[in-house]
Each structure stands twice: as C-alpha cells, then as structure tokens.
Design a protein around this motif. Structure first.
Motif, PDB file in Angstrom:
ATOM      1  N   HIS A 505       0.837  -1.203   0.000  1.00  0.00           N
ATOM      2  CA  HIS A 505       0.000   0.000   0.000  1.00  0.00           C
ATOM      3  C   HIS A 505       0.872   1.253   0.000  1.00  0.00           C
ATOM      4  CE1 HIS A 505      -3.139   2.816   0.696  1.00  0.00           C
ATOM      5  NE2 HIS A 505      -2.750   3.118   1.925  1.00  0.00           N
ATOM      6  N   SER A 506       0.561   2.172  -0.932  1.00  0.00           N
ATOM      7  CA  SER A 506       1.237   3.473  -1.015  1.00  0.00           C
ATOM      8  C   SER A 506       2.759   3.341  -1.025  1.00  0.00           C
ATOM      9  CB  SER A 506       0.802   4.372   0.162  1.00  0.00           C
ATOM     10  OG  SER A 506      -0.583   4.611   0.117  1.00  0.00           O
ATOM     11  N   GLY A 507       3.244   2.375  -1.783  1.00  0.00           N
ATOM     12  CA  GLY A 507       4.683   2.215  -1.941  1.00  0.00           C
ATOM     13  C   GLY A 507       5.386   1.561  -0.767  1.00  0.00           C
ATOM     14  N   GLN A 508       4.630   1.069   0.221  1.00  0.00           N
ATOM     15  CA  GLN A 508       5.229   0.424   1.380  1.00  0.00           C
ATOM     16  C   GLN A 508       4.743  -1.016   1.494  1.00  0.00           C
ATOM     17  OE1 GLN A 508       7.618   1.923   3.320  1.00  0.00           O
ATOM     18  NE2 GLN A 508       7.432   3.582   1.803  1.00  0.00           N
ATOM     19  N   LEU A 509       5.561  -1.846   2.170  1.00  0.00           N
ATOM     20  CA  LEU A 509       5.244  -3.252   2.376  1.00  0.00           C
ATOM     21  C   LEU A 509       5.050  -3.497   3.867  1.00  0.00           C
ATOM     22  CD1 LEU A 509       7.979  -4.815   0.025  1.00  0.00           C
ATOM     23  CD2 LEU A 509       5.656  -4.089  -0.582  1.00  0.00           C
ATOM     24  N   TYR A 510       3.891  -4.066   4.221  1.00  0.00           N
ATOM     25  CA  TYR A 510       3.572  -4.320   5.624  1.00  0.00           C
ATOM     26  C   TYR A 510       3.383  -5.825   5.819  1.00  0.00           C
ATOM     27  CZ  TYR A 510       2.570   0.685   5.398  1.00  0.00           C
ATOM     28  OH  TYR A 510       2.645   2.040   5.194  1.00  0.00           O
ATOM     29  N   PRO A 511       4.364  -6.494   6.459  1.00  0.00           N
ATOM     30  CA  PRO A 511       4.274  -7.952   6.617  1.00  0.00           C
ATOM     31  C   PRO A 511       3.409  -8.363   7.814  1.00  0.00           C
ATOM     32  CG  PRO A 511       6.384  -7.170   7.451  1.00  0.00           C
ATOM     33  CD  PRO A 511       5.666  -5.963   6.924  1.00  0.00           C
ATOM     34  N   TYR A 512       2.661  -9.435   7.627  1.00  0.00           N
ATOM     35  CA  TYR A 512       1.887 -10.062   8.705  1.00  0.00           C
ATOM     36  C   TYR A 512       2.359 -11.514   8.794  1.00  0.00           C
ATOM     37  CZ  TYR A 512      -1.268  -6.040   8.620  1.00  0.00           C
ATOM     38  OH  TYR A 512      -1.802  -4.764   8.687  1.00  0.00           O
ATOM     39  N   PRO A 513       3.120 -11.866   9.836  1.00  0.00           N
ATOM     40  CA  PRO A 513       3.757 -13.195   9.900  1.00  0.00           C
ATOM     41  C   PRO A 513       2.798 -14.291  10.345  1.00  0.00           C
ATOM     42  CG  PRO A 513       4.335 -11.918  11.844  1.00  0.00           C
ATOM     43  CD  PRO A 513       3.488 -11.019  10.982  1.00  0.00           C
ATOM     44  N   GLY A 514       1.763 -14.507   9.569  1.00  0.00           N
ATOM     45  CA  GLY A 514       0.790 -15.558   9.858  1.00  0.00           C
ATOM     46  C   GLY A 514      -0.091 -15.776   8.654  1.00  0.00           C
ATOM     47  N   GLY A 515      -1.047 -16.680   8.780  1.00  0.00           N
ATOM     48  CA  GLY A 515      -1.943 -16.987   7.677  1.00  0.00           C
ATOM     49  C   GLY A 515      -2.977 -15.889   7.458  1.00  0.00           C
ATOM     50  N   TYR A 516      -3.931 -16.171   6.573  1.00  0.00           N
ATOM     51  CA  TYR A 516      -4.886 -15.143   6.174  1.00  0.00           C
ATOM     52  C   TYR A 516      -5.814 -14.743   7.327  1.00  0.00           C
ATOM     53  CZ  TYR A 516      -7.901 -12.482   3.059  1.00  0.00           C
ATOM     54  OH  TYR A 516      -8.605 -11.467   2.459  1.00  0.00           O
ATOM     55  N   ASP A 517      -6.197 -15.692   8.144  1.00  0.00           N
ATOM     56  CA  ASP A 517      -7.068 -15.361   9.273  1.00  0.00           C
ATOM     57  C   ASP A 517      -6.346 -14.461  10.276  1.00  0.00           C
ATOM     58  OD1 ASP A 517      -9.449 -16.678   8.504  1.00  0.00           O
ATOM     59  OD2 ASP A 517      -8.570 -18.600   9.039  1.00  0.00           O
ATOM     60  N   TYR A 518      -5.057 -14.691  10.447  1.00  0.00           N
ATOM     61  CA  TYR A 518      -4.251 -13.819  11.316  1.00  0.00           C
ATOM     62  C   TYR A 518      -4.243 -12.393  10.767  1.00  0.00           C
ATOM     63  CZ  TYR A 518      -0.049 -11.851  13.532  1.00  0.00           C
ATOM     64  OH  TYR A 518       0.830 -11.035  14.205  1.00  0.00           O
ATOM     65  N   TYR A 519      -4.084 -12.284   9.458  1.00  0.00           N
ATOM     66  CA  TYR A 519      -4.098 -10.965   8.809  1.00  0.00           C
ATOM     67  C   TYR A 519      -5.455 -10.281   8.975  1.00  0.00           C
ATOM     68  CZ  TYR A 519      -4.702  -7.723   4.876  1.00  0.00           C
ATOM     69  OH  TYR A 519      -5.014  -6.638   4.098  1.00  0.00           O
ATOM     70  N   LEU A 520      -6.543 -11.036   8.798  1.00  0.00           N
ATOM     71  CA  LEU A 520      -7.881 -10.469   8.962  1.00  0.00           C
ATOM     72  C   LEU A 520      -8.058  -9.905  10.372  1.00  0.00           C
ATOM     73  CD1 LEU A 520     -10.208 -13.107   7.223  1.00  0.00           C
ATOM     74  CD2 LEU A 520      -9.557 -10.877   6.357  1.00  0.00           C
ATOM     75  N   GLU A 521      -7.599 -10.663  11.342  1.00  0.00           N
ATOM     76  CA  GLU A 521      -7.745 -10.238  12.735  1.00  0.00           C
ATOM     77  C   GLU A 521      -6.938  -8.976  13.011  1.00  0.00           C
ATOM     78  OE1 GLU A 521      -6.520 -11.820  17.202  1.00  0.00           O
ATOM     79  OE2 GLU A 521      -6.535 -13.236  15.531  1.00  0.00           O
ATOM     80  N   LYS A 522      -5.710  -8.958  12.555  1.00  0.00           N
ATOM     81  CA  LYS A 522      -4.825  -7.825  12.848  1.00  0.00           C
ATOM     82  C   LYS A 522      -5.174  -6.579  12.038  1.00  0.00           C
ATOM     83  CE  LYS A 522      -2.275  -9.948  15.862  1.00  0.00           C
ATOM     84  NZ  LYS A 522      -2.356  -9.543  17.297  1.00  0.00           N
ATOM     85  N   SER A 523      -5.662  -6.768  10.816  1.00  0.00           N
ATOM     86  CA  SER A 523      -5.974  -5.611   9.965  1.00  0.00           C
ATOM     87  C   SER A 523      -7.359  -5.033  10.245  1.00  0.00           C
ATOM     88  CB  SER A 523      -5.867  -5.991   8.486  1.00  0.00           C
ATOM     89  OG  SER A 523      -6.885  -6.923   8.133  1.00  0.00           O
ATOM     90  N   GLY A 524      -8.210  -5.801  10.904  1.00  0.00           N
ATOM     91  CA  GLY A 524      -9.557  -5.325  11.201  1.00  0.00           C
ATOM     92  C   GLY A 524     -10.421  -5.184   9.970  1.00  0.00           C
TER      93      GLY A 524
END
Length: 535
Positions: A505-524
């Motif tokens: 997003h906007s030229g930046q990379l934001y890693p989430y060290p888990g599966g897709y459900d982990y990402y859903l939870e953390k990203s809201g």
C-alpha cells in the motif's frame, strides 16, 4: 417463476438429463454446479429456448423477463461502451423489429412478445443512461471510457459492458455463466454486493467458491443425469452432499449385508426338508426387495506427487533500497524485502498498489531504477503469469510439452495431471500453437508443477481453472517444499496456502507473519474479500 419437470436431453448420443427436475422461485439465488461437460450450459440454452428438450416440460411464467450473460461476447460495429450498456448497440433495434413482426402476426399475447416488450420498455426508460453510467463505474469503467469504441477494448472489458446492459434491464431471472471471469477484484466485490440486493432471481454458473458462498441460497448439482437440490450456499452443499453420500452408502451396505445373510440361509437350508420352505421364503424376500444402488462417491480433486525442488539457502531472495517508477509515477521508494526459504507469501492490497510490479521485480523480468536484488544460494526461479505463453513450442502437442518438461514422469501420470486441469481425451494431442489463452495458461501451470523451481512466483494461478482443478492445485502446492510468493483473489486458495501476508500500500510493504485469518484479525478488515483490497 421457472419449473422444469422430468427433463430429458441427449446431445451427441450422450444423455445429459433424464427425469431431471428443478424450480427457481421469484427472488431466489441459485447455483448450478457439476463437472465440465455435465450439461450446465446446455440447461441454460433450454431455459432460454434456444434449444428444445427431448422430453419433459420447461415452464416459465408469462411475464418473466430473462437476461443472459454468456462467457464470450464481442461487439461487431462502431458502438461505444455506453451504447452497449444502454442497448443502443443493436439491442433496441432488434427488439423493435421482433415486436413489429409478432404484432403483424397477431401474436401479442405469447410469452416471447411479453418478454420482448418488457426489455424494450426497460431500455427506453428516461433514466437508462444515468443508470448505465452508475453500473459501468461499479464495474471499473472510468468516465472518459464511456464514449470509447467497444471494439478498441479487450474482450473482458466488453463483457463488463454487456453485463452492465443486463443489470440496467433488471430481468426477473438473471442467468450468469462465469460472471467473475473478466473482473478484477474491486469490480468483483461491487458485483457481489450488487447481486446481494438484486430484486430478481439469479441462476449462476461459477468456479468462484467465495462468490457462490456470498450470493447463493440454493444449489442444484447435475449428478448422473439428475438435478439434485441442496439448501444453502456452496460450502453448505459440499457438507450436505458428503453427509448424503455417507447415508446412502450405509443404507446400501446394510442392505447388502441383509441380502448376504438371506442368501446364506437359503444356500444352507434349501435341501433340508424341514427348512426348505423357510429357505425359499428367504429367496423370495430378496426378490421382493427394492434394491438400493451403490452410490457414486462425490468427485474428488486429483492428487498427484509433485517433485521436490533442490534445497535453496535460508534467504530465498532479498530486495534492498528498491526504487521503482513508471515515468513520473513512483511505485516504490527505498523498499526492503526478504523472503525466507519455505515461506508461502500472498501479496494483498488495492488495485494499482504495485503487487504485480513487485512480483515481476522478484522474477527478474522488470528492471528497476535503484536498489539491489539478491538471489539466495542455489535459487531457481519460476515465474507464472497468466499472459505468458512464450515458453511453449507451437509445434509440440500438449502431452509432449508436459513429458519434455519432466523426463522422469510416466505418460499415465502426465495424462492424469492434464485431465485434472481440464485437458481431456483428444485435447492432449492438440498443438500448443492453436490453444486458447486460458489453455496456454493452464499448460504453463502444469509445467511448473511437474518440474518446480525452489522459488515459485505466481500471479493469479487459479484463473481459467474450475473448482476441482483449484483443489488439485491446492493439494499439489500444499506438498511443495520450496518457497512460494503469489497474488490471488481466491480467498479459499489463499486461506489454504498462505503462511505470511504482505500488504502492499502506497509504496510500502507491511508484513503479517501468519496466515490469512491472522491478517484479517490484525488488519480489522470488514470481510474476507474486502481485506484483499484494503488500504
């Protein structure tokens, strides 16, 4: 609205339907499922009256307006995108001619006349242009594209214009054949939300599990020439079908056990004078039974052994201080990224964020202005793109391409893999030079699977696959021991495979060290699919 009773239809000597029945009610959302060649498109043709059944009845309410979106449709003249979406591109003229012909013949009370009149009225509405523009925007068109000649645009964009025309007319029954094939994720999300509140009924053919789960409330499966009804969405259908098979198999096994016991009694005592009549009654009991047929198990995805690639270094690939721009448009500025061995990373983010650009940079097929790209020890890269067919030899057959890609593979194994990815029977002997874009894409995918690199980069690998082929691909990649970086808008595919999420997003990379459900939870994120385009 639509009732089909005791349908029989044979095509090319093969019986597709026999004693098949189904019903679609007003406002109902229905999915039609079954393997390729089962007769889904044939059933659409019967509903549209472009084909006739051999037996049975096909009843539609007289006032029902039916709209149909085929998989392929091309413009033929100089019409603009807006002309297509409003029906001015021949649709209105054709309807007027048909109405005049029916009026002249005195057939103004037949269903065909009523339906043509309803479509003509819908496209003659004073608000039709404003409505068409709103829908075109939802499907991804920009304002300045409305007056472009449709023939100047790709087939996928033309299909969106035809879809817009259907939605403008608001038919009572909407027949959609793979409507998500030519949509990007944002327009797919728009269509998904639009159809949730659509006032008419929908009959849908789709390979997109998530789309069906969001939309449908009834599933009809074409199974052994019958139409079997299930209540719920696609996931509910899979669960119910499995339970139904288990029940039928248990009933069959119980009856077979009873038959064996009765048969054994007969064989044992038929020559014993005191038991002979009793033995004969056991035999008659077997004859009187309503025999249960052994159920056919639900079709399973094809499992095949994927060769394991050579082991690479702990760091598969690294980007340091990456700067990338297209002219004045800066995509990345000073970005760092490390992909570790064995990771399965999915790239998510809004359209235009640079996901495909990043994948091409990792693959080494796109030059960047500044920074460094470092391959790990013993790294062997494979880049799968939907639009890349230059690795195919136009003079080789499909089977030869696969056999030559992996000399160790047996021909029966190659045939099995090709069959699971929709190359069946004589398809395997086609020259690759005459294959369609989708067929070339699938063949390239198979070549990666039979001889995989240890760093596999994939851009929308599930496009052009049916549901069972997607499952076969998931099973193959689940056993893959190399490193995987991919882009997909198939939530089911992502959820099954991703162990890491990289939000672009906007030229930046934001890693989430888990599966897709982990990402859903953390990203809201508000939903599974919306999370793929979140900003």
């Amino acid at each position: 609205m639509l009732t089909i009773r005791d349908l029989k239809k044979t095509v090319g000597g093969r019986t597709l339907f026999e004693n098949a029945s189904m019903q679609v009610n007003y406002g109902e959302r229905v999915a039609l499922v079954g393997p390729n060649g089962a007769g889904k498109s044939t059933l659409f043709g019967l509903i549209l009256r472009t084909d006739e059944p051999d037996a049975g009845t096909m009843e539609r309410d007289e006032w029902t307006m039916v709209g149909y979106l085929p998989q392929e449709s091309e413009p033929v003249g100089e019409e603009t995108v807006l002309d297509v979406a409003t029906g001015r591109a021949g649709e209105l003229v054709a309807l007027e001619k048909r109405l005049h012909a029916l009026e002249k013949a005195g057939q103004v009370d037949i269903p065909e006349y009523l339906e043509a009149h309803a479509k003509h009225d819908a496209l003659n509405d004073p608000q039709v242009e404003a409505k068409a523009k709103k829908i075109l925007r939802g499907l991804g068109y920009r304002e300045e594209q409305f007056e472009r000649r449709a023939r100047e645009m790709s087939g996928g964009w033309v299909m969106r214009a035809h879809l817009a025309r259907l939605l403008v007319m608001e038919p009572d029954l909407l027949l959609l054949d793979e409507p998500t094939n030519h949509l990007d994720l944002l327009s797919l999300l728009w269509l998904q939300d639009y159809l949730k509140t659509y006032s008419g009924a929908i009959l849908l053919i789709s390979h997109d599990r998530q789309f069906m789960d969001e939309i449908v409330e009834t599933v009809y499966e074409i199974n052994e020439t019958r139409l079997i009804s299930y209540t719920g969405n696609y996931t509910d259908f899979l669960r119910q079908r499995e339970a139904c098979y288990d029940q039928q198999l248990a009933a069959y096994n119980n009856q077979q056990k009873e038959i064996r016991n009765l048969q054994e009694f007969y064989e044992r005592f038929r020559q014993v004078a005191s038991k002979a009549s009793q033995a004969m009654s056991k035999l008659k009991q077997i004859e009187r039974m309503d025999k249960i047929e052994k159920p056919v198990p639900p079709r399973k995805p094809f499992r095949f052994h994927i060769p394991q690639p050579p082991r690479g270094g702990q760091r598969a690939i690294t980007l340091e201080g990456l700067h990338m721009a297209y002219g004045e448009h800066k995509v990345y500025e000073g970005v760092d990224l490390t992909i570790e061995r064995g990771e399965r990373t999915v790239l998510v983010g809004p359209n235009g964020a640079g996901k495909s650009t990043l994948l091409k940079i990792l693959a080494g097929v796109l030059e960047f202005q500044k920074g460094e790209r470092k391959l790990g020890h013993n790294a062997k890269i494979g880049y799968f793109s939907q639009h890349r067919a230059d690795t195919l030899d136009a003079n080789k057959t499909v089977l030869e391409e696969v056999m030559d890609s992996a000399p160790e593979i047996r021909e029966d194994e190659a045939r099995g893999i090709l069959g699971s990815f929709l190359f069946r029977k004589d398809d395997i002997y086609k020259k690759t030079g005459i294959l369609s874009g989708g067929e070339k894409s699938r063949l390239n995918l198979i070549k990666f699977l039979v001889d995989p690199p240890n760093l596999l980069l994939m851009d929308e690998p599930t496009t052009h696959l049916d549901i069972h082929s997607v499952e076969s691909l998931i099973l193959a990649l689940a056993c893959y021991e190399g490193t995987l970086v991919f882009i997909s808008h198939d939530v089911h595919f992502i959820r099954k495979l991703a162990t890491k999420v990289l939000h672009v997003h906007s030229g930046q990379l934001y890693p989430y060290p888990g599966g897709y459900d982990y990402y859903l939870e953390k990203s809201g994120a508000s939903s599974d699919r919306a999370a793929l385009t979140s900003k």
